[in-house]
Write an enzyme that holds these catalytic residues in place. Structure first.
Site, PDB file in Angstrom:
ATOM      1  N   GLY A 175       0.822  -1.207   0.000  1.00 10.40           N
ATOM      2  CA  GLY A 175       0.000   0.000   0.000  1.00 10.40           C
ATOM      3  C   GLY A 175       0.852   1.251   0.000  1.00 10.40           C
ATOM      4  N   GLU A 233     -18.660  17.713   1.894  1.00 13.68           N
ATOM      5  CA  GLU A 233     -17.825  18.401   0.909  1.00 13.68           C
ATOM      6  C   GLU A 233     -18.331  18.163  -0.516  1.00 13.68           C
ATOM      7  OE1 GLU A 233     -13.734  18.222   3.603  1.00 13.68           O
ATOM      8  OE2 GLU A 233     -14.092  16.718   2.060  1.00 13.68           O
ATOM      9  N   ASP A 254      -5.959   2.777   8.073  1.00 13.67           N
ATOM     10  CA  ASP A 254      -7.383   2.437   8.134  1.00 13.67           C
ATOM     11  C   ASP A 254      -7.631   0.961   8.401  1.00 13.67           C
ATOM     12  OD1 ASP A 254      -7.569   5.057   7.427  1.00 13.67           O
ATOM     13  OD2 ASP A 254      -8.664   4.736   5.555  1.00 13.67           O
TER      14      ASP A 254
END
Length: 444
Positions: free
Chosen positions: A11, A174, A303
């Site tokens: 990642g 947003e 995460d």
């Protein structure tokens, strides 16, 4: 590819890249693996989806960041992994390759979850997690206005000019604010047969307040500012159904061709790859030093990891958490190789959280300090520009933001690529009329 066991990072998001940079500075050889060839600044992805920025302004090639050079100290592989053999200490790639590791850093992030309804809801409500997602959403948004311009059917025009954003967290807030500004300001004079200022933008949230992680009064302020932009906010409206006709949220059915998913997230399948039990959201419980008990040399960060803060609550899925954890595990590996003593447990330094509402408005919380309005918006812009990777990206975004703020102009309004949605109402004028007939018959 080298056969020597070395540090392997899976990642190249905020956590993985932070670890890679620290290892590179210390001269520790490593291999970084990602299924894409670029690092993406996800907090600004919604601005690509709403035509404010181009993809190149929020993404940078991994090879440009890490510069492998000669000697093989830094190896970059564009691969997708499908498992880890912890007994043999190798990572399995989808293409069949095996990458040996001495230390493994799993930093694979998260993806949006549809709460078990992915097959039914995802085709009609694309999420926003990658550049491809953003470009598809941008295409759908702009194409909806083009199709509304060509149809003489007022019911279909209304449907095409209705946009529903699901999820009242920062991404949903947003996105809804940016869509309202796109329709009611940027596109206001671009069409002959429609007035984009008539566009309906609806933000749907299952609980009773927006920005649930913030104090309630900041959520209420956010709702008022969105209303000023022309956004309808539906709270206490859990989604019951999403289909080709629209969204059933709470007691209200909203007829629309444009639904966008910004609700909950779940971790990538790290637990499955490592053969571990996970939490309901897919995160892997880790020790205070971010290791996995009984799996020597394996770290999970960002995460995908579950670790409680000092207040007992899980650390949030935020870029600063991932970056600090990446730095921490890199330092742990460096100390091991230098035969130094172990570090203390990981401690997250909370620098606060922010969310932008729209043009010249944002909210932020920094410990006991709260900010809102234009000062918060300026601070939000400065923080996000500072986090962007690459000097060129920072300058481009800064110049574009200033120009957009002064002129309401948005320059990335190109309709390109195939539509990835399952909604034929956006494909051609003939399909538009055919889809309307189906919708009317369904609703009778």
């Amino acid at each position: 590819m080298t056969d020597e066991a070395r540090v392997v990072i899976v990642g190249a998001g905020f956590g993985g890249l932070s670890a890679a940079k620290a290892l590179a500075r210390a001269g520790v050889p490593f291999t970084i693996i990602d299924k894409r060839n670029h690092h993406l600044f996800q907090p600004l992805l919604y601005q690509v989806a709403t035509a404010a920025l181009s993809p190149a302004e929020i993404a940078v090639p991994i090879r440009a960041v890490l510069s492998p050079g000669k000697g093989g100290a830094v190896e970059i592989l564009m691969e997708e992994i499908e498992g880890v053999d912890t007994a043999r200490r190798v990572v399995h790639a989808v293409g069949g390759d095996e990458i040996a590791y001495s230390h493994l850093i799993m930093a694979t992030g998260s993806s949006f979850t549809y709460f078990g309804k992915e097959d039914q809801w995802k085709p009609h409500a694309p999420a926003l997690k990658s550049i491809d997602d953003a470009l598809n959403i941008r295409r759908r948004v702009l194409l909806a206005f083009e199709r509304a311009e060509t149809t003489d059917n007022p019911e279909l025009r209304k449907r095409l000019m209705t946009f529903v954003v699901i999820g009242g967290g920062p991404t949903g807030v947003e996105t809804a604010g940016a869509m309202a500004e796109l329709a009611k300001a940027t596109l206001a004079r671009d069409f002959t047969n429609i007035d984009p200022r008539d566009t309906r933008v609806v933000l749907v949230e299952a609980v009773d307040t927006l920005l649930n992680a913030y104090p309630a009064h900041l959520g209420a302020y956010t709702e008022r500012k969105l209303a000023d932009l022309g956004v309808e906010v539906h709270t206490n409206a859990p989604v019951e159904r999403i289909d080709e006709n629209g969204v059933l949220a709470g007691k209200h059915f909203i007829e629309t061709s444009n639904v966008f998913w910004c609700a909950g997230v779940e971790a990538t399948p790290v637990g499955k790859w490592l053969g571990l039990e996970t939490n309901k959201n897919g995160t892997v419980p880790v020790a205070p030093d971010l290791t996995i008990p009984d799996l020597p040399g394996v770290y999970v960060i960002g995460d995908a990891a579950s670790l409680a803060a000092e207040d007992g609550k899980p650390l949030p899925a935020l870029a600063p958490v991932a970056k600090q954890q990446g730095q921490y595990v890199a330092e742990a590996i460096i100390r091991q190789q230098q035969h130094q003593g172990p570090q203390g447990p990981f401690r997250y330094r909370d620098w606060g959280t922010m969310a932008t509402i729209g043009r010249s408005a944002a909210v932020g919380k920094f410990g006991k300090l709260e900010v809102k309005g234009f000062p918060a918006w300026m601070l939000w812009g400065a923080v996000h520009i500072a986090y962007l990777v690459g000097f060129r990206n920072r300058i481009n975004v800064l110049v574009n933001w200033l120009w957009h703020w002064l002129t309401y102009a948005k320059g990335a309004r190109l309709i390109t690529g195939p539509d990835q949605s399952a909604t034929p109402a956006l494909d051609s004028p003939a399909a538009v009329d055919e889809e309307l007939d189906k919708t009317v018959n369904t609703l009778k």
